[in-house]
Enzyme design. Sequence first.
Site, PDB file in Angstrom:
ATOM      1  CG  ASP A   7     -62.718 -15.355  96.126  1.00  0.00           C
ATOM      2  OD1 ASP A   7     -63.875 -15.499  96.529  1.00  0.00           O
ATOM      3  OD2 ASP A   7     -61.785 -15.989  96.146  1.00  0.00           O
ATOM      4  CD  GLU A  68     -67.301 -16.492  97.233  1.00  0.00           C
ATOM      5  OE1 GLU A  68     -67.084 -17.289  96.092  1.00  0.00           O
ATOM      6  OE2 GLU A  68     -66.937 -16.766  98.285  1.00  0.00           O
ATOM      7  CG  ASP A 141     -57.695 -16.835  96.566  1.00  0.00           C
ATOM      8  OD1 ASP A 141     -58.620 -17.056  97.458  1.00  0.00           O
ATOM      9  OD2 ASP A 141     -56.719 -17.559  96.499  1.00  0.00           O
TER      10      ASP A 141
END
EC number: 3.1.21.10
Length: 194
Positions: A7, A68, A141
Amino acid sequence: MRVLGIDPGLTRCGLGMVDGVPGRKPFVLAVDVLRTSPHEETGVRLAALEATFEEWVQRYRPSVVAVERVFAQHNVGTVMGTAQAAGIALLVAARHGIPAALHTPSEVKAAITGSGRAGKDQVGAMVARILQLTEVPKPADAADALALAICHVWRGSSTDRLDQAQQSASSVAARQQRAYAQAATQARTKGARA
C-alpha cells in the site's frame, strides 16, 4: 503463491506478505508499516522505501508483488508521494524479475468485502477474519497491504492466466501472419521469375 502487497505511501507505506492459492484461506507471513519523516528529503525517504522493499523481497521471496494503483486525489502532494512509492516498488520487483500487478482500491475492496465501496473499517475487519487474526492490523495501511495481497491471490492469478493466454494467442497470430507474408513474397518472387 506468495504475494507481497504494498500500500504505497511516502509517509506511511504498508507491507503485507501472504501465502495462498485461490479457493483456500491464505495465511499471513509478515505485515509492517514503514514510516518516513516528512522533514527528510524526498530522495532519502525513497531510498528508505527501496531498502525495505529489497529486504522483504530477499527475505520472503514473493512470486508476485501487488501494488495499489494510484489515483488522482485533491492533494497533489499526497498523490505524488504515493506514485513515487509505487514506482520504487515496481522498480524493485523488476530488478528481481518478479511480476508486479496493480490493483485499484475498489477492486481490492470488492475482492475482500464483496463491495467496491466498503470503508476502511470493513476492509480491516474482513482481512482479520480471512487471515484468522485475533485483531485488525493497525494502522489501516497494514490492513490495506494485506488486502492487496489477498486480492491478488484470489483474483490476480486468474487475471495473470488470462493475460498469458492473450499474449500466447497474439504470439501465435503474429507468427502465422509472418508465415503468410513470407509465403506470399516467395510466391510473387517465383511468379516474377517465370
